[in-house]
Design a protein around this motif. Sequence first.
Motif, mmCIF file in Angstrom:
data_model
loop_
_atom_site.group_PDB
_atom_site.id
_atom_site.type_symbol
_atom_site.label_atom_id
_atom_site.label_comp_id
_atom_site.label_asym_id
_atom_site.label_seq_id
_atom_site.Cartn_x
_atom_site.Cartn_y
_atom_site.Cartn_z
ATOM 1 N N GLY A 1 -2.361 7.886 1.728
ATOM 2 C CA GLY A 1 -1.123 7.367 1.145
ATOM 3 C C GLY A 1 -0.132 6.806 2.145
ATOM 4 O O GLY A 1 0.673 5.927 1.807
ATOM 5 N N ILE A 2 -0.169 7.311 3.394
ATOM 6 C CA ILE A 2 0.835 6.904 4.369
ATOM 7 C C ILE A 2 0.222 6.328 5.639
ATOM 8 O O ILE A 2 0.583 5.236 6.087
ATOM 9 C CB ILE A 2 1.764 8.094 4.723
ATOM 10 N N ALA A 3 -0.732 7.055 6.244
ATOM 11 C CA ALA A 3 -1.243 6.654 7.560
ATOM 12 C C ALA A 3 -1.935 5.295 7.536
ATOM 13 O O ALA A 3 -1.664 4.432 8.384
ATOM 14 C CB ALA A 3 -2.190 7.723 8.097
ATOM 15 N N ILE A 4 -2.841 5.091 6.590
ATOM 16 C CA ILE A 4 -3.569 3.817 6.538
ATOM 17 C C ILE A 4 -2.635 2.635 6.259
ATOM 18 O O ILE A 4 -2.702 1.613 6.956
ATOM 19 C CB ILE A 4 -4.717 3.891 5.509
ATOM 20 N N PRO A 5 -1.715 2.723 5.251
ATOM 21 C CA PRO A 5 -0.760 1.622 5.088
ATOM 22 C C PRO A 5 0.092 1.386 6.329
ATOM 23 O O PRO A 5 0.379 0.232 6.678
ATOM 24 C CB PRO A 5 0.102 2.082 3.907
ATOM 25 N N MET A 6 0.475 2.475 7.033
ATOM 26 C CA MET A 6 1.244 2.314 8.262
ATOM 27 C C MET A 6 0.454 1.563 9.327
ATOM 28 O O MET A 6 1.007 0.729 10.057
ATOM 29 C CB MET A 6 1.658 3.682 8.814
ATOM 30 N N GLY B 1 0.813 -1.211 0.000
ATOM 31 C CA GLY B 1 0.000 0.000 0.000
ATOM 32 C C GLY B 1 0.845 1.259 0.000
ATOM 33 O O GLY B 1 0.529 2.238 -0.702
ATOM 34 N N LEU B 2 1.942 1.263 0.741
ATOM 35 C CA LEU B 2 2.853 2.410 0.741
ATOM 36 C C LEU B 2 3.488 2.618 -0.626
ATOM 37 O O LEU B 2 3.757 3.751 -1.032
ATOM 38 C CB LEU B 2 3.953 2.214 1.786
#
Length: 448
Positions: free
Chosen positions: A351-356, A338-339
């Motif tokens: 783009g960043i928080a959800i994949p993290m 995802g990232l």
Amino acid sequence: MQETSINKRSVMVLPIILLSYFLILLDNSIIFTGTVKIAQDLALNQAQLSWVSNAYSLTFGGLLLLGGRSGDLFGRRKMYNIGLVIFAISSLFVGLAGSPVAIIMARAFQGIGSAILAPTTLAILMDNFEGEERTKAVAAYGATAGIGSSVGLIIGGVLASQFSWRDGFFINVPISIIMFILAMLFIEEKDTIEGKIDIFGSITSVIGMIALVYSIVGESNNIIALVIAIVFIGLFIRQEAKTSSPIMPLSLFANKERLGAYIARFTFLGAMLALWFLTPQMMQNYLGYSPLTSGLAFFPLSITIFLSSLQVSRLTKKFGNGKLMVIGLTIVALGMFGLSLFNENSNYWIGIAIPMMIIGIGQGFSLSPLTASGIAHTTADEAGAASGVVNMVHQIGGSIGLSVVIAFSSAVTNPVSSFRLQMLIATIFIVISLLAAIFFVLPQSKKK
């Protein structure tokens, strides 16, 4: 009665172990979020800046096997305290550094202290906990490995923005003094094993490991370094096969569960170090985040690691160590992929928080099983050596993995395109970890 004594000791022993391990991880993370500030303060170019991290990785990874075995031979509490003293003094030197040479040398010295502390803490854990208590303690240790690195990014960002990156190293001195006193009070010295330090094995392992990392991160003579690495690692393995006091008993690799865990941890840390090291730089250089903001941006990763780690003991009972490892690594692979989809139109949350958050859930499920399988079926005499191998593949895997990611993405100049490629390579690393877990760890886990 034995269980009661174990529980009493665990009241203080486990916090000592976890805080010590957290300190090691914290300082590396502070380097990640503080890179821009450190470079500005000390006028470091990109090559010098990379060696602030690499110098630590080289000595840490190169000396881990020796550090782990030393605890078996000379006493774990004694070696723990020696490691603390070295770590505290070197942290002071890092904080006081006023030139590129000074900080690089201090970081190399700090790596020596960490090389003693990291395997010794895990071996002390194995000494003091058994059965279900050990499962819970290892779960906490594995959680610290993930939480420490990501929380360190947040703390590093706060210090770099609001105070100074130097404070993150200065604080190690009083904490180390307190830990030294607590260790003397609460950690019992166990019986040591008979034997002596394998001098030839120690020298060849250190030269081989350092040359291997340099062959990837160095700016010149890389082929020569690779040849040296192959020769000395070969000499080291030959020595370990014939000596009566190996610092890395080759029997550790005979068990497929441990072997699979070592391979999986090696590539897993290659991916995670790329995430921890490169994402803050992308956020600062492309998104315009401050060190504080880029550190706080890792909060979704930290909180999901923490929450998922709390479930590890229960889930291990339900699914078993091997199956939970496979589940965790699968989730990490999805999050890392995802990232890799981040683009110019992505915002932070999508783009960043959800994949993290996805990565954090998987990492919380993965690291404890990886640690448990890495020390599975070892005797008391092998505890320190096994702990050294676990930490060696953790550190060397991270260093080499990051170097490979940077090497393959260096030709891409666009920061977003470069980051996408870097995270895609990291995803491939996680897939390799997953395959190792499926084909080596999982079958052994089912036999139990």
